[in-house]
Scaffold this active site. Structure first.
Site, mmCIF file in Angstrom:
data_model
loop_
_atom_site.group_PDB
_atom_site.id
_atom_site.type_symbol
_atom_site.label_atom_id
_atom_site.label_comp_id
_atom_site.label_asym_id
_atom_site.label_seq_id
_atom_site.Cartn_x
_atom_site.Cartn_y
_atom_site.Cartn_z
ATOM 1 N N ARG A 55 -0.075 3.994 -7.992
ATOM 2 C CA ARG A 55 0.570 2.788 -7.698
ATOM 3 C C ARG A 55 -0.090 1.612 -7.267
ATOM 4 O O ARG A 55 -1.288 2.173 -6.414
ATOM 5 C CB ARG A 55 1.944 2.841 -7.162
ATOM 6 C CG ARG A 55 1.907 3.567 -5.859
ATOM 7 C CD ARG A 55 2.942 3.152 -4.813
ATOM 8 N NE ARG A 55 2.738 1.658 -4.290
ATOM 9 C CZ ARG A 55 1.826 1.222 -3.679
ATOM 10 N NH1 ARG A 55 0.806 2.084 -3.108
ATOM 11 N NH2 ARG A 55 1.740 -0.175 -3.413
ATOM 12 N N GLY A 56 0.282 0.353 -7.001
ATOM 13 C CA GLY A 56 -0.510 -0.478 -6.450
ATOM 14 C C GLY A 56 -1.435 -1.195 -7.533
ATOM 15 O O GLY A 56 -1.939 -0.471 -8.346
ATOM 16 N N ALA A 57 -1.178 -2.812 -7.658
ATOM 17 C CA ALA A 57 -1.794 -3.534 -9.041
ATOM 18 C C ALA A 57 -3.351 -2.691 -9.354
ATOM 19 O O ALA A 57 -3.435 -2.429 -10.131
ATOM 20 C CB ALA A 57 -1.543 -4.902 -8.934
ATOM 21 N N ARG A 98 4.392 0.155 -17.188
ATOM 22 C CA ARG A 98 4.756 -0.626 -16.150
ATOM 23 C C ARG A 98 4.683 -2.558 -16.403
ATOM 24 O O ARG A 98 3.484 -2.571 -16.759
ATOM 25 C CB ARG A 98 4.404 -0.481 -14.603
ATOM 26 C CG ARG A 98 4.972 0.821 -14.140
ATOM 27 C CD ARG A 98 4.368 0.881 -12.484
ATOM 28 N NE ARG A 98 5.505 0.370 -11.844
ATOM 29 C CZ ARG A 98 5.393 0.191 -10.480
ATOM 30 N NH1 ARG A 98 4.359 0.534 -9.947
ATOM 31 N NH2 ARG A 98 6.345 -0.410 -9.757
ATOM 32 N N GLN A 205 7.168 2.459 0.539
ATOM 33 C CA GLN A 205 5.835 2.387 0.360
ATOM 34 C C GLN A 205 4.999 1.902 1.884
ATOM 35 O O GLN A 205 4.018 2.268 2.187
ATOM 36 C CB GLN A 205 5.269 1.317 -0.645
ATOM 37 C CG GLN A 205 5.366 1.896 -2.039
ATOM 38 C CD GLN A 205 6.652 1.453 -2.602
ATOM 39 O OE1 GLN A 205 7.606 1.081 -1.775
ATOM 40 N NE2 GLN A 205 6.737 1.150 -3.933
ATOM 41 N N ASP A 246 1.200 -8.543 -7.380
ATOM 42 C CA ASP A 246 1.155 -7.851 -8.746
ATOM 43 C C ASP A 246 0.748 -8.764 -10.049
ATOM 44 O O ASP A 246 0.350 -8.354 -10.895
ATOM 45 C CB ASP A 246 2.471 -7.227 -9.022
ATOM 46 C CG ASP A 246 2.475 -5.911 -8.258
ATOM 47 O OD1 ASP A 246 3.019 -5.833 -6.998
ATOM 48 O OD2 ASP A 246 2.151 -4.855 -8.556
ATOM 49 N N ASN A 256 5.462 -9.749 -6.105
ATOM 50 C CA ASN A 256 5.107 -8.579 -5.552
ATOM 51 C C ASN A 256 6.277 -7.918 -5.247
ATOM 52 O O ASN A 256 7.484 -8.186 -5.610
ATOM 53 C CB ASN A 256 4.317 -9.072 -4.044
ATOM 54 C CG ASN A 256 3.610 -8.076 -3.359
ATOM 55 O OD1 ASN A 256 2.776 -7.430 -4.036
ATOM 56 N ND2 ASN A 256 3.836 -7.929 -2.176
ATOM 57 N N LYS A 257 6.316 -6.780 -4.455
ATOM 58 C CA LYS A 257 7.138 -5.643 -4.204
ATOM 59 C C LYS A 257 8.584 -6.438 -3.762
ATOM 60 O O LYS A 257 8.505 -7.364 -2.875
ATOM 61 C CB LYS A 257 6.648 -4.818 -3.077
ATOM 62 C CG LYS A 257 7.890 -3.579 -2.508
ATOM 63 C CD LYS A 257 8.628 -2.774 -3.701
ATOM 64 C CE LYS A 257 7.486 -2.374 -4.886
ATOM 65 N NZ LYS A 257 8.222 -1.611 -5.967
#
Ligand code: MRU
Length: 355
Positions: A55-57, A98, A205, A246, A256-257
């Site tokens: 995970r994480g762009a 995703r 996270q 993201d 973003n998150k």
């Protein structure tokens, strides 16, 4: 900056020694267990993205590059057209795993472009071209994160408190990370910053990954629940907010998150500069505004049961579980990229970045 194999292999995503699998540190198991996975089948590659094992762009982008290469190596065929058709189809499947982080579709498109730009290549040439492209995506990310960290560090002074949300450190990228990059680079240079890490509901996270990375690096990190951001700002403990991204739209809105936009609103209230840090691969100039960003919806069980010994809501209770939100560009002080710090007006200055 020269990138070595050792630099790549120290990242949470890299190519296996025999070049036939993508190796990832399973982020769902942290901080309690360090488990490495070796993946090569399309179903397990997509599952790793969906489950957030990777995970994480930027990390998803690096992963996608290697995934396309590994699929090419494993496909048993000597027919270049059959290989091309197979990779186009599997690339499409990977891209859909995703929707929000642009780095996933960006990296797949880049791999497929390498294929299309070389129409006469035989199977062995296709594989070597894809290997070069996947390594280039990874190496560029290492360089970009280093530059972002330098630019970010120029925005703060020793002793400053930084509030961050989610995880935009080495696990989510390569090298130092993006939002966490200035802190880790500063640490290397003897510049100490204090970090407040939002735990980041519902998948934690911030607790599981950011506080883990920073604590292990010897950084002064304090874990807070998301709803404590306001009090630490009011207490005067935060001099800047650094968050990842993201997808950045052409007007400076960014996804973003989930919870990031709330941090930006609080920062505006308390007069604290709010920065998003990300590589140019996260800027989507084909996406005019934040309204055009597709937001991933996730399983309600992540809210109701996932971290609890017993369910925390009746099974029939409705849940809304968007994985990301969009922060309005008007709340953003600057966008810190590998090509420099971009200030408003973002619609004009982001264009200039790509001119
Ligand atoms: O759902 P996640 O954990 O993949 O969300 C990640 C984030 O929102 C990060 O802040 C973003 O990808 C930037 S990582 C450098």
């Amino acid at each position: 900056m020269t990138v070595s194999e050792a630099d790549r292999n120290s990242c949470s995503v890299h190519l296996s020694e025999d070049g036939r699998s993508v190796v990832i540190l399973d982020q769902t198991k942290l901080p309690n267990r360090q488990e490495w996975l070796s993946l090569y089948r399309i179903d397990e590659l997509c599952a790793a993205i969906k489950s957030l094992a990777v995970r994480g762009a930027p990390a998803i982008g690096i992963f996608a590059g290697y995934a396309v290469y590994v699929l090419a190596v494993r496909k048993e065929t000597e027919d270049p057209d059959a290989l091309r058709a197979y990779l186009e189809a599997e690339g499409e499947t990977l891209s859909r795993a995703r929707p929000t982080a642009v780095n996933l579709s960006w990296a797949v498109s880049r791999m497929l472009r390498a294929l299309r730009d070389n129409p006469g290549a035989d199977v062995s040439r296709i594989r070597s071209l894809l290997r070069e492209e996947a390594l280039a995506i990874h190496d560029e990310d290492i360089r970009m994160c280093t530059r972002i960290s330098e630019y970010g560090l120029s925005l703060v002074k020793p002793g400053d408190g930084i509030l961050t949300h989610c995880n935009a450190g080495p696990l989510a990228t390569s090298k130092y990370g993006t939002a966490i990059g200035p802190v880790l680079l500063g640490k290397e240079r003897g510049i100490d910053l204090k970090v407040f890490s939002d735990e980041t509901r519902p998948l934690l996270q911030g607790a599981r990954l950011t506080s883990y990375e920073l604590q292990r690096a010897g950084v002064d990190v304090t874990l807070i629940c998301d709803n404590m951001a306001s009090i630490v700002m009011k207490n005067g403990w935060v001099q800047a907010c650094f968050v990842g991204c993201d997808r950045i739209a052409a007007n400076g809105d960014f996804a973003n998150k989930i919870g990031t936009s709330g941090v930006a609103i609080l920062a505006r209230h308390y007069g604290i500069p709010f920065y998003t840090l990300g590589p140019t691969s996260t800027i989507d100039m084909n996406c005019p505004t934040g309204d055009d960003i597709r937001i991933e919806q996730r399983d309600p069980e992540e809210i109701k049961t996932m971290w609890y010994r017993e369910p925390m809501a009746l099974p029939e209770v409705k849940c809304y579980n968007p994985a990301f939100d969009v922060t309005d560009h008007e709340l953003v002080t600057a966008i810190v990229t590998d090509r420099g710090i971009v200030y408003p007006p973002f619609d004009v200055n982001l264009q200039k970045l790509f001119a």
